[in-house]
Design an enzyme around this catalytic site. Structure first.
Site, PDB file in Angstrom:
ATOM      1  N   GLN A 165      41.447  32.950   0.096  1.00 34.14           N
ATOM      2  CA  GLN A 165      42.512  33.054  -0.787  1.00 34.14           C
ATOM      3  C   GLN A 165      42.058  31.980  -1.947  1.00 34.14           C
ATOM      4  OE1 GLN A 165      46.651  33.428   1.030  1.00 34.14           O
ATOM      5  NE2 GLN A 165      45.628  32.368   2.649  1.00 34.14           N
ATOM      6  N   ASP A 186      24.796  28.398   3.714  1.00 32.10           N
ATOM      7  CA  ASP A 186      25.466  28.695   4.866  1.00 32.10           C
ATOM      8  C   ASP A 186      25.951  27.308   5.564  1.00 32.10           C
ATOM      9  OD1 ASP A 186      26.029  28.974   7.794  1.00 32.10           O
ATOM     10  OD2 ASP A 186      24.462  30.168   8.265  1.00 32.10           O
ATOM     11  N   TYR A 244      35.892  26.248   8.162  1.00 31.09           N
ATOM     12  CA  TYR A 244      36.439  27.204   9.317  1.00 31.09           C
ATOM     13  C   TYR A 244      38.149  26.823   9.626  1.00 31.09           C
ATOM     14  CZ  TYR A 244      36.513  28.231  14.359  1.00 31.09           C
ATOM     15  OH  TYR A 244      36.856  28.712  15.763  1.00 31.09           O
ATOM     16  N   THR A 245      38.544  28.072   9.310  1.00 31.69           N
ATOM     17  CA  THR A 245      40.185  27.777   9.486  1.00 31.69           C
ATOM     18  C   THR A 245      40.843  28.468  10.451  1.00 31.69           C
ATOM     19  OG1 THR A 245      40.218  29.814   8.104  1.00 31.69           O
ATOM     20  CG2 THR A 245      40.072  27.645   6.761  1.00 31.69           C
ATOM     21  N   THR A 263      43.711  19.590   4.337  1.00 29.52           N
ATOM     22  CA  THR A 263      44.930  20.414   5.025  1.00 29.52           C
ATOM     23  C   THR A 263      45.830  19.268   5.300  1.00 29.52           C
ATOM     24  OG1 THR A 263      45.462  21.682   6.667  1.00 29.52           O
ATOM     25  CG2 THR A 263      43.349  20.324   6.940  1.00 29.52           C
ATOM     26  N   ASP A 264      47.082  19.460   5.607  1.00 34.31           N
ATOM     27  CA  ASP A 264      47.939  18.883   6.215  1.00 34.31           C
ATOM     28  C   ASP A 264      47.736  18.602   7.691  1.00 34.31           C
ATOM     29  OD1 ASP A 264      48.725  21.839   6.298  1.00 34.31           O
ATOM     30  OD2 ASP A 264      50.016  20.909   7.811  1.00 34.31           O
ATOM     31  N   TYR A 293      40.991  21.437  14.823  1.00 32.59           N
ATOM     32  CA  TYR A 293      40.771  21.942  13.446  1.00 32.59           C
ATOM     33  C   TYR A 293      41.271  20.909  12.377  1.00 32.59           C
ATOM     34  CZ  TYR A 293      42.327  23.994   9.016  1.00 32.59           C
ATOM     35  OH  TYR A 293      42.372  24.125   7.745  1.00 32.59           O
ATOM     36  N   LYS A 341      38.602  18.756   9.904  1.00 29.78           N
ATOM     37  CA  LYS A 341      38.926  18.725   8.458  1.00 29.78           C
ATOM     38  C   LYS A 341      38.918  17.085   8.136  1.00 29.78           C
ATOM     39  CE  LYS A 341      39.408  21.206   5.814  1.00 29.78           C
ATOM     40  NZ  LYS A 341      38.706  21.732   4.756  1.00 29.78           N
ATOM     41  N   TRP A 368      50.103  25.600   4.045  1.00 32.21           N
ATOM     42  CA  TRP A 368      51.032  26.775   4.101  1.00 32.21           C
ATOM     43  C   TRP A 368      50.564  27.761   2.891  1.00 32.21           C
ATOM     44  CZ3 TRP A 368      56.631  26.472   6.040  1.00 32.21           C
ATOM     45  CH2 TRP A 368      56.872  25.667   7.024  1.00 32.21           C
TER      46      TRP A 368
END
Length: 296
Positions: free
Chosen positions: A11, A36, A61-62, A101-102, A125, A129, A151
């Protein structure tokens, strides 16, 4: 400005490609096999060849739930990969914007998280991060900005908005979690913010512009409230809509624990970088309209 961004899809990367040209920047989207994140040698070779003015570390990696059963891969990509990117940026002497990320927080509390709050990820995850943030700061603290967001939705890839619209095509009622709160954030707005931060880093050596920042849309919602807004916007334009039944987190168990409180305080970013993303309700409508048009 020439920007090397890790990743070719996703995204935020797709949004960056779309928005960068509008601002007159050149984007080099670097992905496999040339770059990579599990191969540090490829990271160095690709970024050195790019010869960019700034690097945006966007690939990650999400798969939040899958990470619980793939901790080594999540750590390799999100921690060691991020550190390798930062090390190359340090060697090249170029600024780095790294997305986080949160999920680095434990999701408790009744207020929005600030950058000074203690971290405490509850799953693989989030831990990977957070380790990535630490690796970036260890390798390139003097010229990097870490942007935590949450989000994320957009016209691209898989996301909550697209899922809700798809489900509403065949269901009249949907159960959506109502006891988790956060800041729904458009990837298109994230891209604009990333580009502004990148411009600031390239053009200004002020240490205050470096470090950790929060970057989400203004305003908050539960997932259920977010879904209701999606369906209201869709219905206004003749698209699918469903009744939302607010459920609890316990009603929708997942392998990874979701934060009850994902809200991020973005005041520091506004004060230092002059970046404040639009209200999420304002950003949502145009994306819903775009998705409906693409579905016709």
């Amino acid at each position: 400005m020439k920007i090397a961004v890790t990743g070719r899809t996703g995204q935020v990367v797709t949004s960056l490609i779309e928005r960068a040209s509008v601002r007159g920047h050149e984007i080099l989207a670097l992905g496999r096999p040339e770059l990579d994140l599990t191969d540090t040698a490829s990271i160095a070779a690709a970024l050195e060849a790019a010869a960019a003015d700034v690097i945006v570390s966007a690939a990650a990696y999400t798969a939040v739930d899958k990470a619980e059963s793939e901790p080594d891969l999540a750590d390799t990509v999100n921690a060691r990969g991020a550190g390798a990117i930062a090390a190359v940026a340090e060697t090249l002497g170029v600024p780095l914007v790294h997305l986080s990320t949160d999920y680095v927080f434990d999701g408790t509390g009744e207020r929005a998280w600030t950058e000074d709050d203690p971290t405490g990820p509850t799953g693989v995850y989030g831990a990977s991060k957070l380790a990535g943030e630490q690796a970036v700061l260890a390798a390139h603290a003097g010229n990097s900005a870490i942007l935590r967001t949450a989000w994320v939705y957009s016209p691209f890839g898989a996301n909550f908005v697209k899922t809700m619209l798809r489900l509403a095509e065949t269901r009249d009622t949907l159960g959506v979690v109502g006891d988790q709160r956060g800041n729904p954030t458009s990837a298109l707005d994230i891209a604009e913010g990333v580009l502004q931060v990148a411009e600031n880093l390239v053009g200004n050596s002020d240490p205050a512009l470096r470090g950790v920042f929060h970057m989400t849309a203004a305003g908050e919602a539960s997932w259920a409230e977010f879904a209701e807004a999606i369906f209201a916007a869709s219905a206004r334009h003749g698209g699918p809509a469903a009744h939302v039944n607010a459920i609890t987190t316990a009603d929708y168990p997942t392998p990874a624990r979701r934060p009850a409180n994902s809200r991020l305080d973005c005041g520091k970013l506004a004060r230092t970088h002059g970046v404040a993303l639009p209200a999420w309700r304002d950003a949502l409508g145009p994306i819903v309209v775009r998705l409906l048009a693409e579905a016709d």
